[in-house]
Design a protein around this motif. Structure first.
Motif, short mmCIF file in Angstrom:
data_model
loop_
_atom_site.label_atom_id
_atom_site.label_comp_id
_atom_site.label_asym_id
_atom_site.label_seq_id
_atom_site.Cartn_x
_atom_site.Cartn_y
_atom_site.Cartn_z
N HIS A 24 0.84 -1.20 0.00
CA HIS A 24 0.00 0.00 0.00
C HIS A 24 0.87 1.25 0.00
CE1 HIS A 24 -3.59 -2.38 0.75
NE2 HIS A 24 -2.90 -3.04 1.68
N SER A 25 0.48 2.22 -0.82
CA SER A 25 1.21 3.47 -0.88
C SER A 25 1.04 4.24 0.43
CB SER A 25 0.69 4.32 -2.04
OG SER A 25 1.40 5.53 -2.11
N VAL A 26 2.15 4.69 1.00
CA VAL A 26 2.14 5.45 2.26
C VAL A 26 2.25 6.94 1.97
CG1 VAL A 26 3.37 5.82 4.43
CG2 VAL A 26 3.13 3.51 3.52
N CYS A 27 3.23 7.31 1.13
CA CYS A 27 3.41 8.70 0.76
C CYS A 27 4.43 8.81 -0.36
CB CYS A 27 3.83 9.56 1.96
SG CYS A 27 5.38 9.08 2.70
N ARG A 28 4.53 10.03 -0.90
CA ARG A 28 5.51 10.34 -1.94
C ARG A 28 6.29 11.57 -1.51
NH1 ARG A 28 4.02 8.34 -7.28
NH2 ARG A 28 2.09 7.16 -7.09
N LEU A 52 10.60 10.17 9.04
CA LEU A 52 11.60 9.11 9.12
C LEU A 52 10.93 7.77 8.87
CD1 LEU A 52 14.34 8.68 11.73
CD2 LEU A 52 12.70 6.85 11.46
N PHE A 53 11.61 6.91 8.08
CA PHE A 53 11.11 5.57 7.80
C PHE A 53 12.24 4.57 7.96
CE2 PHE A 53 8.38 8.45 5.47
CZ PHE A 53 7.12 7.97 5.79
N GLU A 54 11.90 3.41 8.56
CA GLU A 54 12.89 2.35 8.77
C GLU A 54 12.58 1.16 7.89
OE1 GLU A 54 14.06 1.47 12.88
OE2 GLU A 54 12.66 3.06 13.47
N LYS A 55 13.60 0.65 7.25
CA LYS A 55 13.45 -0.53 6.39
C LYS A 55 12.94 -1.73 7.19
CE LYS A 55 16.26 -1.32 2.71
NZ LYS A 55 17.50 -1.73 2.00
N ALA A 56 13.32 -1.83 8.46
CA ALA A 56 12.91 -2.94 9.32
C ALA A 56 11.40 -2.98 9.54
CB ALA A 56 13.63 -2.86 10.66
N GLU A 57 10.71 -1.87 9.28
CA GLU A 57 9.26 -1.83 9.43
C GLU A 57 8.55 -2.18 8.12
OE1 GLU A 57 8.32 1.96 11.19
OE2 GLU A 57 9.26 1.40 13.08
N PHE A 58 9.27 -2.85 7.24
CA PHE A 58 8.74 -3.38 5.98
C PHE A 58 8.33 -2.30 4.98
CE2 PHE A 58 7.87 -6.46 9.36
CZ PHE A 58 8.68 -7.49 8.93
N TYR A 59 9.00 -1.15 5.05
CA TYR A 59 8.79 -0.13 4.03
C TYR A 59 9.58 -0.48 2.79
CZ TYR A 59 6.48 2.89 7.41
OH TYR A 59 5.61 3.41 8.33
N GLU A 60 9.01 -0.16 1.64
CA GLU A 60 9.68 -0.35 0.36
C GLU A 60 9.73 1.00 -0.33
OE1 GLU A 60 7.19 -3.07 -1.74
OE2 GLU A 60 7.90 -4.80 -0.61
N VAL A 61 10.82 1.24 -1.05
CA VAL A 61 10.97 2.48 -1.81
C VAL A 61 10.88 2.16 -3.28
CG1 VAL A 61 12.50 4.39 -2.37
CG2 VAL A 61 12.39 3.55 -0.03
N TRP A 62 10.01 2.89 -3.97
CA TRP A 62 9.81 2.72 -5.40
C TRP A 62 10.15 4.03 -6.10
CZ3 TRP A 62 7.68 -1.79 -7.72
CH2 TRP A 62 7.41 -2.81 -6.81
N ALA A 63 10.94 3.95 -7.16
CA ALA A 63 11.34 5.14 -7.90
C ALA A 63 11.04 4.97 -9.37
CB ALA A 63 12.83 5.40 -7.71
#
Length: 80
Positions: A24-28, A52-63
């Motif tokens: 799910h999209s969180v923000c841009r 702030l976002f932590e990778k350990a919290e299962f965030y993914e970055v899309w570019a």
């Protein structure tokens, strides 16, 4: 524009990205800073300011932009 998941966050400073969590999209926004080990990033958004976002919290970055050195992770949705 096609988006790709970026697995190496250390290369993202200054990049326009979309942050997702569990699909799910969180923000841009623009990546303001990243820790040396690439586990935490700060995203500057238009509506929510700097977050702030932590990778350990299962965030993914899309570019959508391509840069030398980006390490993409191809998923099944990329192949359709």
């Amino acid at each position: 524009m096609d988006q790709r998941r970026i697995s190496d966050w250390t290369l993202l400073t200054g990049t326009s990205v979309e942050l997702r969590q569990q699909g799910h999209s969180v923000c841009r926004g623009y990546v303001d800073a990243v820790t040396d080990d690439g586990t935490i990033l700060w995203l500057q958004t238009l509506t929510q300011g700097r977050r702030l976002f932590e990778k350990a919290e299962f965030y993914e970055v899309w570019a959508s932009e391509e840069r030398t050195g980006f390490h993409y992770k191809v998923t099944n949705s990329d192949l359709q």
